[in-house]
Design a protein around this motif. Structure first.
Motif, PDB file in Angstrom:
ATOM      1  N   VAL A 159       0.860  -1.184   0.000  1.00 14.67           N
ATOM      2  CA  VAL A 159       0.000   0.000   0.000  1.00 14.67           C
ATOM      3  C   VAL A 159       0.895   1.232   0.000  1.00 14.67           C
ATOM      4  N   VAL A 160       0.526   2.215  -0.805  1.00 19.41           N
ATOM      5  CA  VAL A 160       1.195   3.517  -0.760  1.00 19.41           C
ATOM      6  C   VAL A 160       0.109   4.584  -0.783  1.00 19.41           C
ATOM      7  N   ALA A 161       0.148   5.482   0.197  1.00 15.59           N
ATOM      8  CA  ALA A 161      -0.834   6.565   0.272  1.00 15.59           C
ATOM      9  C   ALA A 161      -0.120   7.836   0.690  1.00 15.59           C
ATOM     10  N   ARG A 187      -1.540   7.278   8.026  1.00 14.76           N
ATOM     11  CA  ARG A 187      -2.508   6.465   8.762  1.00 14.76           C
ATOM     12  C   ARG A 187      -3.462   5.749   7.834  1.00 14.76           C
ATOM     13  N   ALA A 188      -3.829   6.378   6.731  1.00 14.80           N
ATOM     14  CA  ALA A 188      -4.705   5.723   5.763  1.00 14.80           C
ATOM     15  C   ALA A 188      -4.012   4.519   5.133  1.00 14.80           C
ATOM     16  N   ALA A 189      -2.701   4.629   4.896  1.00 14.47           N
ATOM     17  CA  ALA A 189      -1.952   3.496   4.354  1.00 14.47           C
ATOM     18  C   ALA A 189      -1.971   2.320   5.316  1.00 14.47           C
ATOM     19  N   LEU A 190      -1.835   2.603   6.606  1.00 12.94           N
ATOM     20  CA  LEU A 190      -1.845   1.533   7.597  1.00 12.94           C
ATOM     21  C   LEU A 190      -3.219   0.878   7.708  1.00 12.94           C
ATOM     22  N   VAL A 191      -4.278   1.669   7.542  1.00 12.80           N
ATOM     23  CA  VAL A 191      -5.628   1.105   7.530  1.00 12.80           C
ATOM     24  C   VAL A 191      -5.770   0.108   6.386  1.00 12.80           C
ATOM     25  N   ALA A 192      -5.312   0.494   5.202  1.00 12.55           N
ATOM     26  CA  ALA A 192      -5.402  -0.399   4.044  1.00 12.55           C
ATOM     27  C   ALA A 192      -4.585  -1.665   4.262  1.00 12.55           C
ATOM     28  N   SER A 214      -5.707  17.464  -4.297  1.00  8.11           N
ATOM     29  CA  SER A 214      -6.209  16.105  -4.440  1.00  8.11           C
ATOM     30  C   SER A 214      -5.216  15.194  -3.735  1.00  8.11           C
ATOM     31  N   THR A 215      -5.553  13.927  -3.620  1.00  9.96           N
ATOM     32  CA  THR A 215      -4.645  12.973  -2.990  1.00  9.96           C
ATOM     33  C   THR A 215      -4.826  11.620  -3.645  1.00  9.96           C
ATOM     34  N   ALA A 216      -3.785  10.781  -3.553  1.00  6.70           N
ATOM     35  CA  ALA A 216      -3.780   9.526  -4.287  1.00  6.70           C
ATOM     36  C   ALA A 216      -3.342   8.371  -3.402  1.00  6.70           C
ATOM     37  N   LEU A 217      -3.746   7.166  -3.808  1.00  6.16           N
ATOM     38  CA  LEU A 217      -3.284   5.955  -3.143  1.00  6.16           C
ATOM     39  C   LEU A 217      -3.287   4.798  -4.128  1.00  6.16           C
ATOM     40  N   VAL A 218      -2.438   3.820  -3.859  1.00  9.65           N
ATOM     41  CA  VAL A 218      -2.396   2.592  -4.658  1.00  9.65           C
ATOM     42  C   VAL A 218      -2.307   1.408  -3.701  1.00  9.65           C
ATOM     43  N   VAL A 219      -2.952   0.309  -4.095  1.00  8.44           N
ATOM     44  CA  VAL A 219      -2.989  -0.899  -3.274  1.00  8.44           C
ATOM     45  C   VAL A 219      -2.778  -2.105  -4.171  1.00  8.44           C
ATOM     46  N   GLN A 220      -2.024  -3.067  -3.657  1.00  2.72           N
ATOM     47  CA  GLN A 220      -1.827  -4.333  -4.360  1.00  2.72           C
ATOM     48  C   GLN A 220      -2.020  -5.455  -3.360  1.00  2.72           C
ATOM     49  N   ALA A 264       4.816   4.229   2.216  1.00  6.84           N
ATOM     50  CA  ALA A 264       4.732   2.963   1.501  1.00  6.84           C
ATOM     51  C   ALA A 264       4.902   1.845   2.519  1.00  6.84           C
ATOM     52  N   THR A 265       3.948   0.946   2.591  1.00  9.80           N
ATOM     53  CA  THR A 265       4.006  -0.122   3.570  1.00  9.80           C
ATOM     54  C   THR A 265       3.603  -1.434   2.922  1.00  9.80           C
TER      55      THR A 265
END
Length: 469
Positions: free
Chosen positions: A77-79, A83-88, A333-339, A465-466
């Motif tokens: 996850v990268v946000a 904290r939002a990255a850790l939630v994902a 704006s803001t962005a995030l990616v998840v795999q 990035a986590t």
């Protein structure tokens, strides 16, 4: 095919997703039932393997949906807000798909970065689901108004985020939808520590923002100044609203009791939304713009979301051409990616069309209204996202997204072009994004494993990035 529904959790179980899809028409009962059965078998098989593995290794006997259910590689996850990255990441650890994690992170951003994302706004996502083996674009930008509402001094855009994340989850999710809202509700109710990202945005516009008494009450500390980095922030009204959406369903926010409260509260905030507008606002699931990239397929958002600029930036980067400079100094704006570990991926960009939207919060509901595009000086910002997948092996190869108002498409396209087309290391490719753009990206070289995949947050921003432990 148009599917009309209120968008509640009950609707989801019944197969009513409350959004428009550009997919070819299928038999509404047979196709959806077959897909649901296959999804249940796939999840059951995965669960059985994990339970057997836990029994043999002495690992924890956890159920899907419980953090720690997945052991080892969970994905990346990268946000742009940590904290939002850790939630994902927690959702991936609980056995969720990339869509589950992205939806949870989106709702979390409404709490941790309300300057750029929120249930009063919207966004757009690309999602690749290896079970369906296709990439879909989900469009839910904050809705335009037919005209300037009478009496509105801060006309609000029609909220789209909750329905948009519901649509993403309905097509590609695995866990119950309610579990994607619960982490954000908990953060709002128990409080967060203000991140550097939110503190920087507050410092930029604290004067006009705190002129609104409702926003001032929600975003200031004991001394009356805007909260700063490291300060505690409890958002009880927002927690109550998120809890109501979780229990009553997304549909209630658009055409039920919650919608009527938004109508009344937005009038007090000068935005003047109506239940009729809220009811009519539905996201779209449509085919993305695609082209072949060797054995892979590259997908970007349709031109209605990015103005066609993401693919142009990608091609320019592959050709070794410098990205065009973008106007402005502040992105809104803001962005995030998840795999996920199964090869699925989601790339999203969110916006309120302006930093902190209209600057006014709905009384008693705790969220900021997005600014209506096309009225006054406010324009809908382009959103940038890129997703590359190999449909033969059913796995993602690259997911990227960008923020920065006009620079957002370049922030998504340039790193992808440099990394995939010119073999630049991903950190170097991300750092090449033109100001004020910021990028987040995940790449997989070879197999989708801990060793083969990694994520990068723009070093000029405040993201995280986590991945797996």
């Amino acid at each position: 095919m148009t599917i009309t529904a209120a968008g509640t959790a009950r609707d989801h179980m019944a197969g009513k997703s409350g959004f428009r899809t550009g997919a070819p028409a299928r038999h509404p009962g047979r196709g959806r039932t077959a897909a649901g059965v296959l999804a249940l078998f796939a999840l059951a098989g995965c669960s059985t393997v994990d339970r057997v593995s836990n029994a043999l290794t002495g690992g924890p006997s956890l159920q899907p949906g419980q953090q720690g259910y997945v052991r080892g590689f969970v994905g990346n996850v990268v946000a742009e807000e940590p904290r939002a990255a850790l939630v994902a990441r927690d959702v991936l650890s609980a056995g969720g798909s990339a869509a589950d994690a992205a939806a949870a992170a989106g709702f979390a951003l409404a709490v941790t970065l309300p300057s750029r994302a929120g249930i009063g706004g919207g966004g757009a996502c690309l999602g690749y689901d290896p079970r369906r083996n296709e990439v879909e674009a989900f469009l839910f930008q904050p809705g335009a108004r037919a005209g300037l509402p009478r009496g509105a001094d801060r006309p609000a855009a029609v909220p789209m985020m909750a329905r948009g994340l519901f649509a993403l989850h309905a097509r590609q999710g695995r866990l119950p939808f309610e579990t994607t809202i619960a982490p954000a509700e908990r953060l709002a109710r128990l409080g967060i520590t203000v991140s550097r990202a939110l503190a920087a945005d507050l410092a930029a516009v604290s004067g006009p923002l705190l002129a609104d008494p409702v926003s001032r009450a929600a975003l200031t500390g004991q001394g009356g100044a805007a909260v700063g980095e490291g300060d505690p922030l409890v958002q009880a009204d927002l927690a109550t609203t998120l809890g109501a959406i979780r229990t009553a369903g997304v549909g209630d926010f658009h055409q039920g009791g919650l919608a009527r409260r938004v109508e009344e509260g937005s009038a007090a905030a000068g935005g003047f939304l109506t239940v009729a507008e809220m009811r009519a606002a539905v996201p779209q699931a449509v085919p993305p713009v695609q082209e072949r990239l060797g054995d892979d397929v590259l997908s970007v958002l349709p031109a209605s979301a990015d103005g066609g600029a993401t693919l142009a930036a990608f091609r320019a980067a592959v050709a070794g051409q410098a990205a065009a400079a973008a106007g402005g100094t502040v992105g809104a704006s803001t962005a995030l990616v998840v795999q996920d570990r199964d090869g699925g991926a989601v790339a999203c960009a969110f916006t309120l069309n302006n930093l902190f939207g209209t600057g006014r919060m709905v009384p008693g509901m705790g969220f900021l209204l997005a600014a209506a595009p096309g009225l006054g000086s406010v324009q809908a910002p382009p959103l940038g996202a890129v997703l590359v997948a190999n449909l033969s092996v059913k796995a993602m190869r690259y997911a990227g997204a960008g923020s920065g108002q006009e620079a957002a498409p370049a922030a998504a396209g340039v790193p992808a072009g440099l990394h995939l087309g010119r073999r630049a290391p991903l950190p170097q490719a991300v750092a090449a994004v033109p100001e004020p753009g910021r990028a987040v990206a995940i790449t997989c070289r070879g197999s989708v494993t801990a060793a083969g995949c990694s994520g990068v947050a723009d070093p000029r921003g405040f993201g995280l990035a986590t991945g797996n432990d």
